[in-house]
Scaffold this motif. Structure first.
Motif, PDB file in Angstrom:
ATOM      1  N   ILE A 133       9.253  -4.111  85.165  1.00 42.24           N
ATOM      2  CA  ILE A 133       8.670  -3.804  86.474  1.00 42.24           C
ATOM      3  C   ILE A 133       7.296  -3.164  86.375  1.00 42.24           C
ATOM      4  CG2 ILE A 133      10.956  -3.538  87.515  1.00 42.24           C
ATOM      5  CD1 ILE A 133      10.433  -0.473  87.509  1.00 42.24           C
ATOM      6  N   GLN A 134       6.813  -2.884  85.165  1.00 40.91           N
ATOM      7  CA  GLN A 134       5.609  -2.087  85.011  1.00 40.91           C
ATOM      8  C   GLN A 134       4.348  -2.780  85.519  1.00 40.91           C
ATOM      9  OE1 GLN A 134       5.527  -3.211  80.273  1.00 40.91           O
ATOM     10  NE2 GLN A 134       5.278  -1.089  80.864  1.00 40.91           N
ATOM     11  N   GLY A 135       4.409  -4.092  85.729  1.00 40.15           N
ATOM     12  CA  GLY A 135       3.238  -4.810  86.229  1.00 40.15           C
ATOM     13  C   GLY A 135       3.124  -4.854  87.742  1.00 40.15           C
ATOM     14  N   LEU A 136       4.149  -4.385  88.476  1.00 38.16           N
ATOM     15  CA  LEU A 136       4.134  -4.517  89.939  1.00 38.16           C
ATOM     16  C   LEU A 136       2.889  -3.895  90.566  1.00 38.16           C
ATOM     17  CD1 LEU A 136       7.854  -3.846  90.939  1.00 38.16           C
ATOM     18  CD2 LEU A 136       6.555  -5.954  91.340  1.00 38.16           C
ATOM     19  N   LEU A 137       2.536  -2.710  90.133  1.00 39.15           N
ATOM     20  CA  LEU A 137       1.402  -2.015  90.737  1.00 39.15           C
ATOM     21  C   LEU A 137       0.090  -2.752  90.514  1.00 39.15           C
ATOM     22  CD1 LEU A 137       0.438   0.527  92.238  1.00 39.15           C
ATOM     23  CD2 LEU A 137       0.202   1.654  90.015  1.00 39.15           C
TER      24      LEU A 137
ATOM     25  N   ILE B 147       2.538  -9.980  84.597  1.00 39.20           N
ATOM     26  CA  ILE B 147       2.335 -10.380  85.993  1.00 39.20           C
ATOM     27  C   ILE B 147       0.930 -10.057  86.485  1.00 39.20           C
ATOM     28  CG2 ILE B 147       3.064  -8.282  87.194  1.00 39.20           C
ATOM     29  CD1 ILE B 147       4.732 -10.054  89.062  1.00 39.20           C
ATOM     30  N   ARG B 148       0.227  -9.172  85.795  1.00 39.48           N
ATOM     31  CA  ARG B 148      -1.131  -8.831  86.233  1.00 39.48           C
ATOM     32  C   ARG B 148      -2.039 -10.053  86.221  1.00 39.48           C
ATOM     33  NH1 ARG B 148      -6.038  -7.948  84.423  1.00 39.48           N
ATOM     34  NH2 ARG B 148      -5.381  -8.456  82.299  1.00 39.48           N
TER      35      ARG B 148
ATOM     36  N   PRO C 187       7.790  -9.079  79.917  1.00 38.29           N
ATOM     37  CA  PRO C 187       8.286 -10.311  80.538  1.00 38.29           C
ATOM     38  C   PRO C 187       7.755 -10.647  81.930  1.00 38.29           C
ATOM     39  CG  PRO C 187      10.076  -9.242  79.400  1.00 38.29           C
ATOM     40  CD  PRO C 187       8.915  -8.288  79.373  1.00 38.29           C
ATOM     41  N   CYS C 188       7.302 -11.876  82.037  1.00 42.64           N
ATOM     42  CA  CYS C 188       6.943 -12.482  83.315  1.00 42.64           C
ATOM     43  C   CYS C 188       6.868 -13.987  83.122  1.00 42.64           C
ATOM     44  CB  CYS C 188       5.607 -11.956  83.822  1.00 42.64           C
ATOM     45  SG  CYS C 188       5.128 -12.663  85.414  1.00 42.64           S
TER      46      CYS C 188
END
Length: 280
Positions: free
Chosen positions: A73-77, A47-48, A27-28
């Motif tokens: 949250i896995q795309g934050l990095l 989000i990447r 999800p984003c």
């Protein structure tokens, strides 16, 4: 405001030819205001690509996390603006006994990450959502806790008379019949009522749901029943199960349209697709 989906899948990314039509990213959702403000709903793997699109042209951003399960949250990095020293980013999230920054640092730290949260070059603030509605640049935002495992929020974003309600992980039918339950008992109803568009969890078929009751996600029937009670102008089914390939989702889209017509739901009903965009 303009809404664009960068990730619509639930639980785990599912890349491949069998999921290309609806998308495999988690999800984003991007919300762009009439005056150019940017809100980002959740930071899954989608989000990447959004970060690459925003890099260098948008210096002030708000990321609104519904909860801290990994698929959100896995795309934050991998969000490029977090590595831009000129970017100003506020990450909002659910309340908890431990500050939000420390909770996210469990993921953005050794041994799960090569980068520590303190090393991010951007100017990043971490805030728990206020108990009342608040203004984020040009947007009015409300948040409320909803029925899902762990501390989980739903959001309602408003601008110029239009409203988007975002409930990607939600099990409002747990232990109740949505068609007859008192409104005050239905999780998320206050956020969703009369929304111009409602993005809502619909991870399971009706046949799958009894074996997954209590996991925090909705069946198609419960999602449609929730829409009957909340009366959005447009319903977008979201958080597709990783086991549902494009053929299965296409079949579910047809079933959703038929069931919505049978139930007398007037608004448009559709399945979320990665890359879909619309104006409110």
């Amino acid at each position: 405001m303009r809404v664009r989906a960068w990730g619509v899948r639930g639980s785990i990314p599912t890349p491949g030819s069998n999921t290309a039509a609806f998308g495999g990213n988690t999800p984003c959702v991007q919300v762009t205001g009439d005056d150019g403000g940017e809100l980002i709903l959740d930071a899954g793997s989608g989000i990447r690509a959004l970060g690459a699109d925003l890099l260098g042209r948008c210096k002030r951003l708000h990321i609104l996390l519904t909860h801290l399960h990994l698929d959100h949250i896995q795309g934050l990095l991998f969000f490029a603006p977090l590595f831009d020293p000129d970017a100003e980013i506020t990450v909002w999230g659910p309340p908890g006994r431990i500050p939000l920054r420390k909770r996210l640092a469990r993921y953005l730290s050794n041994p799960l990450s090569p980068i520590e949260i303190r090393d991010l070059p951007a100017r990043v603030a971490f805030e728990e959502v206020p108990s009342d509605g608040w203004l984020l640049d040009e947007f009015g935002v409300r948040a409320a806790l909803v029925a899902h495992r762990g501390s989980t929020l739903g959001y309602r974003v408003e601008q110029s008379g239009a409203s988007l309600c975002y409930l990607p992980d939600h099990e409002p039918g747990l232990g109740t019949t949505l068609s007859s339950a008192p409104a005050s008992w239905i999780s998320g109803l206050g956020l969703a009522r009369g929304a111009t568009a409602l993005i809502h969890d619909s991870q399971y078929t009706d046949e799958e749901y009894p074996f997954r009751r209590g996991w925090g996600h909705s069946s198609l029937s419960d999602t449609l029943a929730f829409a009957q009670r909340s009366q959005p102008e447009r319903l977008i089914l979201f958080h597709h199960d990783p086991s549902h390939d494009d053929g299965r989702l296409q079949s579910l889209a047809g079933q959703a349209t038929e069931d919505a017509a049978r139930l007398g739901i007037d608004g448009e009903v559709q399945l979320a697709r990665e890359g879909m965009a619309f104006d409110l």
